[in-house]
Motif scaffolding. Structure first.
Motif, PDB file in Angstrom:
ATOM      1  N   GLY A 155      30.429 -46.989  79.004  1.00 16.12           N
ATOM      2  CA  GLY A 155      29.979 -45.558  79.523  1.00 16.12           C
ATOM      3  C   GLY A 155      30.447 -45.024  80.658  1.00 16.12           C
ATOM      4  N   PRO A 156      30.243 -45.846  81.679  1.00  9.34           N
ATOM      5  CA  PRO A 156      30.776 -45.451  83.141  1.00  9.34           C
ATOM      6  C   PRO A 156      31.928 -44.830  83.241  1.00  9.34           C
ATOM      7  CG  PRO A 156      29.067 -47.509  83.428  1.00  9.34           C
ATOM      8  CD  PRO A 156      29.533 -47.215  81.798  1.00  9.34           C
ATOM      9  N   LEU A 157      32.964 -45.259  82.320  1.00  9.45           N
ATOM     10  CA  LEU A 157      34.378 -45.002  82.696  1.00  9.45           C
ATOM     11  C   LEU A 157      34.620 -43.362  82.326  1.00  9.45           C
ATOM     12  CD1 LEU A 157      35.860 -47.922  80.925  1.00  9.45           C
ATOM     13  CD2 LEU A 157      35.686 -47.541  83.370  1.00  9.45           C
ATOM     14  N   VAL A 158      33.875 -43.032  81.470  1.00 12.69           N
ATOM     15  CA  VAL A 158      33.712 -41.376  81.214  1.00 12.69           C
ATOM     16  C   VAL A 158      32.618 -40.531  81.710  1.00 12.69           C
ATOM     17  CG1 VAL A 158      35.306 -41.792  79.325  1.00 12.69           C
ATOM     18  CG2 VAL A 158      32.942 -41.830  78.824  1.00 12.69           C
ATOM     19  N   ARG A 159      31.871 -41.037  82.480  1.00 17.82           N
ATOM     20  CA  ARG A 159      30.593 -40.464  82.807  1.00 17.82           C
ATOM     21  C   ARG A 159      30.717 -39.065  83.394  1.00 17.82           C
ATOM     22  NH1 ARG A 159      25.831 -42.594  87.049  1.00 17.82           N
ATOM     23  NH2 ARG A 159      25.008 -40.551  87.606  1.00 17.82           N
ATOM     24  N   GLU A 160      30.078 -38.129  82.724  1.00 13.67           N
ATOM     25  CA  GLU A 160      29.945 -36.818  83.277  1.00 13.67           C
ATOM     26  C   GLU A 160      31.653 -36.100  83.091  1.00 13.67           C
ATOM     27  OE1 GLU A 160      27.740 -35.892  86.836  1.00 13.67           O
ATOM     28  OE2 GLU A 160      26.994 -38.135  86.791  1.00 13.67           O
ATOM     29  N   HIS A 161      32.156 -36.582  82.015  1.00 11.03           N
ATOM     30  CA  HIS A 161      33.687 -35.825  81.855  1.00 11.03           C
ATOM     31  C   HIS A 161      33.928 -35.053  80.722  1.00 11.03           C
ATOM     32  CE1 HIS A 161      35.715 -37.221  85.685  1.00 11.03           C
ATOM     33  NE2 HIS A 161      35.272 -38.359  85.538  1.00 11.03           N
ATOM     34  N   THR A 162      32.919 -34.165  80.713  1.00 10.99           N
ATOM     35  CA  THR A 162      33.160 -33.172  79.738  1.00 10.99           C
ATOM     36  C   THR A 162      34.880 -32.297  79.723  1.00 10.99           C
ATOM     37  OG1 THR A 162      31.083 -32.709  79.334  1.00 10.99           O
ATOM     38  CG2 THR A 162      32.436 -30.863  78.585  1.00 10.99           C
ATOM     39  N   ASP A 163      35.017 -32.193  81.051  1.00 13.40           N
ATOM     40  CA  ASP A 163      36.404 -31.554  81.259  1.00 13.40           C
ATOM     41  C   ASP A 163      37.387 -32.660  80.535  1.00 13.40           C
ATOM     42  OD1 ASP A 163      35.582 -33.698  83.065  1.00 13.40           O
ATOM     43  OD2 ASP A 163      36.887 -32.899  84.755  1.00 13.40           O
ATOM     44  N   TRP A 164      37.191 -33.786  80.605  1.00 13.07           N
ATOM     45  CA  TRP A 164      38.319 -35.039  80.102  1.00 13.07           C
ATOM     46  C   TRP A 164      38.486 -34.341  78.528  1.00 13.07           C
ATOM     47  CZ3 TRP A 164      37.836 -40.348  82.487  1.00 13.07           C
ATOM     48  CH2 TRP A 164      38.081 -40.150  83.636  1.00 13.07           C
ATOM     49  N   VAL A 165      36.850 -34.293  77.917  1.00 15.15           N
ATOM     50  CA  VAL A 165      36.935 -33.922  76.707  1.00 15.15           C
ATOM     51  C   VAL A 165      37.560 -32.709  76.092  1.00 15.15           C
ATOM     52  CG1 VAL A 165      35.039 -33.386  74.753  1.00 15.15           C
ATOM     53  CG2 VAL A 165      34.707 -35.301  76.370  1.00 15.15           C
ATOM     54  N   MET A 166      37.212 -31.707  76.859  1.00 14.38           N
ATOM     55  CA  MET A 166      38.009 -30.461  76.603  1.00 14.38           C
ATOM     56  C   MET A 166      39.646 -30.607  76.842  1.00 14.38           C
ATOM     57  SD  MET A 166      37.272 -27.598  75.478  1.00 14.38           S
ATOM     58  CE  MET A 166      35.660 -27.020  76.208  1.00 14.38           C
ATOM     59  N   THR A 167      40.023 -31.025  77.803  1.00 14.27           N
ATOM     60  CA  THR A 167      41.447 -31.544  77.951  1.00 14.27           C
ATOM     61  C   THR A 167      42.104 -32.197  76.903  1.00 14.27           C
ATOM     62  OG1 THR A 167      40.942 -31.238  80.376  1.00 14.27           O
ATOM     63  CG2 THR A 167      43.051 -32.335  79.438  1.00 14.27           C
ATOM     64  N   THR A 168      41.367 -33.338  76.467  1.00 13.88           N
ATOM     65  CA  THR A 168      41.830 -34.051  75.204  1.00 13.88           C
ATOM     66  C   THR A 168      42.019 -33.281  73.847  1.00 13.88           C
ATOM     67  OG1 THR A 168      40.835 -36.132  76.295  1.00 13.88           O
ATOM     68  CG2 THR A 168      41.662 -36.199  73.934  1.00 13.88           C
ATOM     69  N   MET A 169      40.916 -32.367  73.889  1.00 17.88           N
ATOM     70  CA  MET A 169      40.850 -31.643  72.582  1.00 17.88           C
ATOM     71  C   MET A 169      42.077 -30.486  72.613  1.00 17.88           C
ATOM     72  SD  MET A 169      38.055 -28.860  71.262  1.00 17.88           S
ATOM     73  CE  MET A 169      38.687 -27.535  72.317  1.00 17.88           C
ATOM     74  N   MET A 170      42.405 -29.939  73.512  1.00 12.91           N
ATOM     75  CA  MET A 170      43.332 -29.182  73.538  1.00 12.91           C
ATOM     76  C   MET A 170      44.767 -29.754  73.369  1.00 12.91           C
ATOM     77  SD  MET A 170      41.771 -26.306  73.625  1.00 12.91           S
ATOM     78  CE  MET A 170      43.254 -25.173  73.719  1.00 12.91           C
ATOM     79  N   ILE A 171      44.915 -30.980  74.093  1.00 12.81           N
ATOM     80  CA  ILE A 171      46.036 -31.896  73.938  1.00 12.81           C
ATOM     81  C   ILE A 171      46.516 -32.196  72.333  1.00 12.81           C
ATOM     82  CG2 ILE A 171      47.270 -33.913  74.578  1.00 12.81           C
ATOM     83  CD1 ILE A 171      46.076 -33.630  77.502  1.00 12.81           C
ATOM     84  N   GLU A 172      45.445 -32.555  71.961  1.00 16.78           N
ATOM     85  CA  GLU A 172      45.571 -32.818  70.587  1.00 16.78           C
ATOM     86  C   GLU A 172      45.934 -31.636  69.612  1.00 16.78           C
ATOM     87  OE1 GLU A 172      41.824 -36.373  70.396  1.00 16.78           O
ATOM     88  OE2 GLU A 172      41.629 -34.095  69.897  1.00 16.78           O
ATOM     89  N   ILE A 173      45.348 -30.312  69.853  1.00 15.46           N
ATOM     90  CA  ILE A 173      45.899 -29.021  69.358  1.00 15.46           C
ATOM     91  C   ILE A 173      46.915 -28.970  69.555  1.00 15.46           C
ATOM     92  CG2 ILE A 173      45.363 -26.727  69.097  1.00 15.46           C
ATOM     93  CD1 ILE A 173      42.065 -27.235  69.436  1.00 15.46           C
TER      94      ILE A 173
END
Length: 947
Positions: free
Chosen positions: A602-620
């Motif tokens: 968990g600490p590797l992605v702590r507080e990284h909603t920006d990473w989530v949004m970026t990953t989603m857009m890359i997938e799209i």
């Protein structure tokens, strides 16, 4: 008996256009007459509203002019009564002019016209003063019926270019006026801006004038009609021989130029409704899965093993096996009916079995939808219909949550006692499946598609995964992105109500773009604009942040038809199977960023909603690349016109979309808060405050608990209450917001603490008193989970009171809690006004960090230093007289008790000495119902009473 002589003398003939003119003149006379009389007799009274009067407000609204006072109310009612005759005649003439063989649309439009006329009489003669609820019901019904009436008239318009132009102008102006109308009403009602209601009144009057003007255009079409009175028995000596039969004969074969009326079929319309309802059921079951999974790690405080049910969506992988694919498609009705087992899960009391039931339903649902899309791939019209049903189903599920204050009424965590419509939902679902499953194509199960070149099934699967995650995480509830950009009072951005309607509007616009302008949607330009919108939503707050949400919403809905139509070119295992696997990864990813303290890695992605949004857009973006690479080269040859059958089928989904938009507006109107809240004991200047950890509104038995929370809060007469562990705006928690239900039902202002993109478990403040200002804080948490806090200033009995709602870190992170203690103590010490802390401190009384919270540094006092039996929840205060304190047992609602304190505003702090309740005035006492055994498992247990 029929008359003997049908061709008698003409007694009178009236031009048809006179009906329109009579309707227009008398209708305008009703409103203008009331306005003139009202301004002349009661000007200052009718411009007065709940906040301001003249000169701040100087123009009266329609409602205050026509309904509040005599004689203007009577003037209006008399003329509206006269208007009814021409109105009924206008509807009848329009029907006679537009009715054609083999079409039912004119009959439908005529029915809507009659309905509008009757509801107009309802809100005219039942004023808001007489019966506010029925007045609103009639008014909303009238406004809802306006859209099908307007669209129907436009569709059925005879080939009169001038009349059609005027109709478009008046209709466009009418619906365009609604947006500023709502804006200025919110400015008046929420922000209390002086003069805003006057501006609102101008737009309200504009709606009235435009509504009448739209119907006045019929005068141009009625020139070819006459109303003729004949004496068929020769009792008069009429000598007027004006016959209109010839004119009507000429009109009957003219092309009315519309695609909706010519081939309208109720069978096809019911098919479309069933498709959408199937989509609604799928999304309802899918969105409930995470909520049920969440129950288990919630009680285990870590990984429970039941998280494996998240993988229930990957069943489309099995469609890669040809024999199994054939079996599923040929038995799609059975597979689809099995997916409805999720609607029966509410009957299962044992939590593990309920989750298993829903997991099985999700497995079968994903399998059946992927098979349906693949089976229809050689039938473009039907494939488009299925995609429309799937997309509108998401919109309907979100709309159902909007209507039920973010709980879906067919979820397995609700039942009839908590607002569930489970039985009705199941019955309709069975009917919908039986109707739609008869249409699936079997002959094309493995027929290769023509012109299938380029693209990648794997990239398309990535794109589908990103889209499914975006639709679920951001669009399955209209308030999710609004709470992303909410940052406290004063209001500087959208509100969940009524601006959820804006989210629905953006979803509708996106879907229309996906079907009608797919050539633009499938470009890198549109993807780039959407990526910018995602960045704005992630990084900014208030209206600017929400503008990014609107852009992203439009794109997600627009790209869905494009991506799904492209996905059926490949094996369903490589597209839908991969898509749902990627979706599962994203679901876990976006939970890990906040649950990092309880999950491996968990600490590797702590507080990284920006990473989530970026990953989603890359997938799209990967999916868009596949779509673009398979697109044919541009040709100078003009594209063939759309298939008429496809266009007709598409029209039914547009009707449903329009109906959903109207429904969202109606719900916004009905749910709009009154903001006239009153405390329970104003005569005593009393504030009763409470703190409760609500455990994400899931009770001990996996039922939604907000109704029992409401009952406890109401019966304890809480004026101010802080709720902790309240952020449920994630997939794993159902994307819901308990505070909406509590605030609206209890009549309280609400501040939703640091939003879903701030990576906390959340806190909420509910207050009977206006919240003047509030700020959200994330306290220092270098190791453990983030500690959220709200610092709000309320206005109570003419004084400003500061209220702090706070959830500290866990016992395992002492350094975090020390830093948080210093931060919050300094924050409380920085205010000189009276203050209350409603908190979860994780400390023992009189020990450790307690002595920093209760110190000269903070200026705060403990509500009862003698209460040694505390560990987590504490109420502190300063600058007011404490008059009472109690702890109330939790029942089965949550895992934490409810603590309550009573404070008298305007009186100085007193000693900590306890006095007998007999010496306390009645208005300052705690409700007696919680004594002894109490009610529903709630009882006082700080008084050491015998049970």
């Amino acid at each position: 008996m029929a008359p003997k002589f049908k061709d008698g003398d003409v007694v009178a003939s009236i031009p048809g256009s006179w009906v329109s003119w009579a309707h227009t003149v008398v209708a305008y006379a009703a409103f203008i007459g009331a306005f003139v009389v009202g301004v002349g007799l009661h000007y200052h009274k009718i411009v007065q509203n709940e906040h301001y009067g003249y000169p701040d407000e100087w123009f009266p609204s329609v409602s205050s002019t026509i309904g509040d006072r005599y004689p203007e109310r009577s003037v209006f009612q008399v003329f509206i009564a006269i208007t009814s005759g021409p109105r009924f005649a206008l509807v009848a003439l329009w029907f006679l002019l537009t009715d054609r063989p083999n079409t039912r649309l004119p009959k439908f439009v005529a029915g809507v016209g009659l309905f509008r006329t009757l509801t107009c009489g309802g809100w005219t003669y039942v004023t808001s003063t007489d019966d506010h609820d029925w007045h609103d019901i009639f008014m909303i019904s009238y406004l809802v019926a306006t859209l099908p009436w307007t669209l129907g008239c436009l569709t059925l318009s005879p080939p009169n270019p001038q009349a059609i132009l005027y109709r478009k102008i008046f209709a466009g102006a009418f619906f365009g006026t609604i947006v500023p109308l709502i804006y200025f009403f919110i400015q008046h009602k929420v922000h209390k801006v002086p003069g805003a209601y006057t501006t609102y009144a101008f737009f309200e009057w504009s709606l009235v004038l435009l509504d009448v003007a739209f119907d006045a255009v019929t005068a141009m079409d009625f020139k070819s009609l006459e109303l003729v009175v004949r004496d068929v028995k020769g009792l008069s000596r009429g000598d007027k021989k004006r016959v209109v039969d010839a004119a009507l004969e000429k009109e009957k074969d003219k092309d009315i130029g519309n695609v909706f009326g010519r081939g309208f079929s109720w069978d096809e319309a019911l098919d479309a409704i069933a498709d959408v309802y199937n989509g609604f059921v799928f999304w309802s079951i899918l969105t409930s899965l995470g909520l049920l999974v969440w129950y288990f790690p919630l009680w285990h405080m870590g990984i429970s093993g039941y998280e494996v049910f998240v993988m229930s969506t990957i069943s489309p992988f099995f469609l890669g096996i040809r024999s199994l694919r054939t079996l599923v498609i040929r038995n799609i009705r059975i597979v689809h009916l099995l997916s409805l087992s999720g609607l029966l899960a509410w009957l299962v009391s044992r939590q593990e079995l309920r989750l298993t039931t829903v997991g099985f339903a999700v497995w079968m649902g994903c399998l059946s939808w992927a098979a349906i899309f693949y089976a229809e791939r050689t039938q473009p019209a039907r494939l488009e219909a299925r995609i429309a049903g799937f997309s509108l189903g998401l919109m309907l599920s979100s709309l159902a949550k909007y209507a039920f204050q973010t709980n879906n009424p067919i979820w397995p965590v609700v039942h009839s006692g908590s607002g569930g419509w489970n039985k009705l939902g199941l019955a309709l679902a069975v009917l919908a499946v039986l109707r739609t499953s008869r249409r699936t194509t079997f002959s094309s199960i493995d027929t290769p598609m023509q012109n299938m070149k380029g693209g990648s099934g794997l990239l398309t699967g990535l794109g589908l995964g990103g889209i499914l995650f975006g639709m679920h995480s951001l669009l399955s509830d209209s308030s999710t992105m609004i709470l992303w950009v909410w940052d406290g009072y004063p209001v500087r951005g959208p509100l969940s109500v009524p601006h959820g309607t804006v989210t629905f509007l953006a979803m509708g616009i996106g879907l229309l773009l996906g079907f009608f302008r797919s050539e633009f949607v499938r470009t890198w330009t549109s993807f780039g604009v959407a990526s910018l919108g995602a960045a704005v939503l992630t990084c900014f707050s208030h209206w600017f942040g929400y503008s990014g949400a609107v852009v992203l919403t439009i794109y997600l809905m627009a790209i869905t038809p494009v991506m799904f139509s492209h996905a059926v070119r490949f094996s369903p295992a490589s597209t839908f199977g991969v898509g749902f696997l990627v979706y599962n990864f994203m679901v876990l990813f976006h939970v890990w960023v906040v649950a990092y303290a309880f999950v491996p890695g968990g600490p590797l992605v702590r507080e990284h909603t920006d990473w989530v949004m970026t990953t989603m857009m890359i997938e799209i973006g990967a999916g868009v690349f596949s779509v673009i690479s398979s697109a044919p080269k541009r040709s100078s040859t003009k594209a063939p016109p759309p298939n008429p059958a496809a266009r007709r089928i598409r029209s039914y989904y547009i009707y449903i979309l329009v109906a959903l938009q109207l429904l969202s507006v109606s719900i916004s109107y009905l749910r709009f808060p009154s903001y006239n809240y009153e405390p329970y004991h104003p005569q005593d200047k009393l504030i009763t405050a409470g703190i409760w950890t609500i455990h994400f509104s899931l009770d001990n038995d996996m039922w939604s608990s907000e109704r029992r929370q409401r009952d406890a809060i109401k019966e304890l007469e809480l004026d101010v209450v802080g709720l902790l562990e309240s952020d449920t705006q994630r997939i794993i928690m159902g994307n819901r917001d308990t505070s909406q239900y509590l605030a609206e039902d209890l009549g309280m202002y609400v501040d939703y603490g640091p939003g879903p993109n701030k990576h906390t478990w959340g806190c909420v403040l509910l207050s009977k008193f206006p919240i003047v200002n509030s700020t959200h804080h994330l306290l220092p948490s270098p190791v453990g989970e983030l500690a959220p806090a709200i610092h709000a200033t309320i206005e109570a009995y003419g004084e400003l009171i500061d209220v702090f709602v706070f959830h500290s870190g866990q016992e395992e992170d002492p350094e975090d809690r020390r830093l948080q203690t210093e931060y919050l103590s300094d924050l409380m010490g920085s205010v000189d006004r009276p203050a209350i802390l409603l908190s979860y401190l994780v400390t023992k009384p009189l020990e450790g960090n307690y002595n920093t919270y209760v110190s000269g540094r903070s200026g705060m006092r403990d509500i009862d230093p003698s209460d040694w039996d505390r560990w987590c929840e504490y109420i502190l205060y300063k600058g007011m007289k404490r008059s009472g304190y109690a702890r109330v047992s939790r029942g089965t609602v949550t895992d934490t008790e409810l603590q309550v304190g009573k404070f008298v505003v305007g009186e100085s702090e007193a000693t900590d000495n306890l006095i007998s309740e007999d010496n306390v005035p009645g208005g300052l006492r705690f409700p007696a119902r919680f004594r002894g055994e109490g009610v529903r498992g709630h009882r006082y247990h700080v008084f050491d009473e015998p049970r």
